[in-house]
Design a protein around this motif. Structure first.
Motif, PDB file in Angstrom:
ATOM      1  N   ILE A 194       0.849  -1.193   0.000  1.00  0.00           N
ATOM      2  CA  ILE A 194       0.000   0.000   0.000  1.00  0.00           C
ATOM      3  C   ILE A 194       0.883   1.242   0.000  1.00  0.00           C
ATOM      4  N   HIS A 195       0.776   2.039  -1.051  1.00  0.00           N
ATOM      5  CA  HIS A 195       1.602   3.238  -1.191  1.00  0.00           C
ATOM      6  C   HIS A 195       0.895   4.466  -0.632  1.00  0.00           C
ATOM      7  N   GLY A 196       1.651   5.532  -0.486  1.00  0.00           N
ATOM      8  CA  GLY A 196       1.105   6.783   0.007  1.00  0.00           C
ATOM      9  C   GLY A 196      -0.044   7.282  -0.845  1.00  0.00           C
ATOM     10  N   GLU A 197      -1.005   7.929  -0.211  1.00  0.00           N
ATOM     11  CA  GLU A 197      -2.209   8.480  -0.827  1.00  0.00           C
ATOM     12  C   GLU A 197      -3.261   7.419  -1.143  1.00  0.00           C
ATOM     13  N   GLU A 198      -3.000   6.153  -0.749  1.00  0.00           N
ATOM     14  CA  GLU A 198      -4.043   5.135  -0.919  1.00  0.00           C
ATOM     15  C   GLU A 198      -5.168   5.397   0.083  1.00  0.00           C
ATOM     16  N   THR A 199      -6.403   5.189  -0.358  1.00  0.00           N
ATOM     17  CA  THR A 199      -7.561   5.362   0.511  1.00  0.00           C
ATOM     18  C   THR A 199      -7.899   4.045   1.197  1.00  0.00           C
ATOM     19  N   ALA A 200      -8.736   4.128   2.222  1.00  0.00           N
ATOM     20  CA  ALA A 200      -9.114   2.931   2.968  1.00  0.00           C
ATOM     21  C   ALA A 200      -9.987   2.014   2.115  1.00  0.00           C
ATOM     22  N   GLN A 201      -9.733   0.726   2.212  1.00  0.00           N
ATOM     23  CA  GLN A 201     -10.538  -0.274   1.518  1.00  0.00           C
ATOM     24  C   GLN A 201     -11.869  -0.460   2.243  1.00  0.00           C
ATOM     25  N   ALA A 202     -12.925  -0.719   1.500  1.00  0.00           N
ATOM     26  CA  ALA A 202     -14.237  -0.943   2.104  1.00  0.00           C
ATOM     27  C   ALA A 202     -14.210  -2.172   2.993  1.00  0.00           C
ATOM     28  N   GLY A 252     -10.674  -4.472   6.416  1.00  0.00           N
ATOM     29  CA  GLY A 252     -10.283  -3.813   5.177  1.00  0.00           C
ATOM     30  C   GLY A 252      -8.915  -3.177   5.343  1.00  0.00           C
ATOM     31  N   GLY A 253      -8.235  -2.976   4.235  1.00  0.00           N
ATOM     32  CA  GLY A 253      -6.946  -2.290   4.283  1.00  0.00           C
ATOM     33  C   GLY A 253      -7.137  -0.840   4.704  1.00  0.00           C
ATOM     34  N   GLY A 254      -6.116  -0.280   5.333  1.00  0.00           N
ATOM     35  CA  GLY A 254      -6.198   1.097   5.789  1.00  0.00           C
ATOM     36  C   GLY A 254      -5.698   2.085   4.755  1.00  0.00           C
ATOM     37  N   ALA A 255      -5.898   3.353   5.035  1.00  0.00           N
ATOM     38  CA  ALA A 255      -5.393   4.430   4.187  1.00  0.00           C
ATOM     39  C   ALA A 255      -3.948   4.737   4.566  1.00  0.00           C
TER      40      ALA A 255
END
Length: 267
Positions: free
Chosen positions: A104-112, A185-188
């Protein structure tokens, strides 16, 4: 070598997995082990692009079919501490469902929020899927640590995307183990550095695997692997499930045996 986890610690993790739906085994891998795994996975990621939608991650890199591409993960697949937790929930015939990376790279949003066993028609139900994610970097709230809703595996209602979550924060070398029914879910990622996780997910031996290991791996390769790895990849039987013409799959995978099967010859 990976850290030997004391029996009392493992018992506490087993209790947490059943009660809360997740557990974290901290500092399981040493620095040299982490470095070896990262070097190999970074190689696989070199030509990998970002995902194509918000769920897979527009700023997230993923590589699948890992056991056909590298042997560096074999010791992690059969790690005794992780397998004890997995088998405490799924039984002794648990198998690998899917293996993938999640960078997960920078600026990724949180996964549902979602469940990984949502195909089951009723809830709650006995464990069907146990997920693991190995932290190859530190996991923090700021860099996208996996988000969980504790004890949601015991609930009957559908996933509520607005439900408050907690981040599974852990130092690199640790492993998060959770019931696939838990809302997660994955985080931001709000930092400049990627969060790198390795996901090895397991399922009951009688359930179809998410990733088709029989087509993903060449039979010649499988026949050369340690027996424990073969079984976890799905080349085993679960009571009356998994036979090939009355033979154990690792017997039938041999070229001369398969030739006799296809020719209709006896055993």
């Amino acid at each position: 070598m990976a850290r030997a986890v004391p029996a009392a610690e493992l018992a506490n993790h087993e209790g947490a997995l059943a009660r809360d739906g997740f557990a974290i085994i901290k500092n399981l891998l040493q620095d040299d082990e982490i470095g070896a795994v990262r070097t190999e996975l970074d190689r696989l990621h070199a030509a990998c692009g970002f995902g194509g939608n918000e769920f897979t991650g527009l700023r997230t890199k993923r590589v699948f079919n890992l056991f056909a591409k590298t042997r560096v993960l074999d010791p992690l697949l059969i790690n005794p501490a992780v397998l004890r937790l997995v088998r405490s929930a799924l039984g002794p015939e648990a198998q690998l469902s899917i293996a993938s990376t999640m960078e997960i790279h920078g600026e990724e949003t949180a996964q549902a929020l979602h469940q990984d066993d949502a195909y089951h028609p009723s809830a709650p139900h006995p464990p069907l899927v146990i997920n693991t994610i190995w932290a190859l970097t530190d996991f923090t709230h700021q860099n996208g640590a996996t988000r969980l809703v504790p004890r949601s595996h015991l609930r009957q209602d559908p996933v509520d995307l607005r439900e408050p979550t907690i981040p599974a924060e852990m130092p690199r070398g640790s492993v998060l183990v959770w019931n696939g029914a838990v809302w997660h879910g994955g985080g931001a990622n709000r930092t400049d550095a990627p969060r790198f996780g390795l996901s090895l997910n397991y399922c009951c031996g009688w359930i179809r695997q998410q990733e088709n290991q029989y087509l993903s791996l060449d039979p010649t390769l499988v026949s050369s692997l340690p027996e424990d790895v073969q079984k976890l990849l799905g080349y085993d039987i679960c009571q009356f499930v998994g036979w090939v013409d009355g033979r154990h799959p690792m017997r039938a995978i041999l070229p001369e045996v398969r030739a006799r099967i296809h020719a209709g010859q006896g055993r």
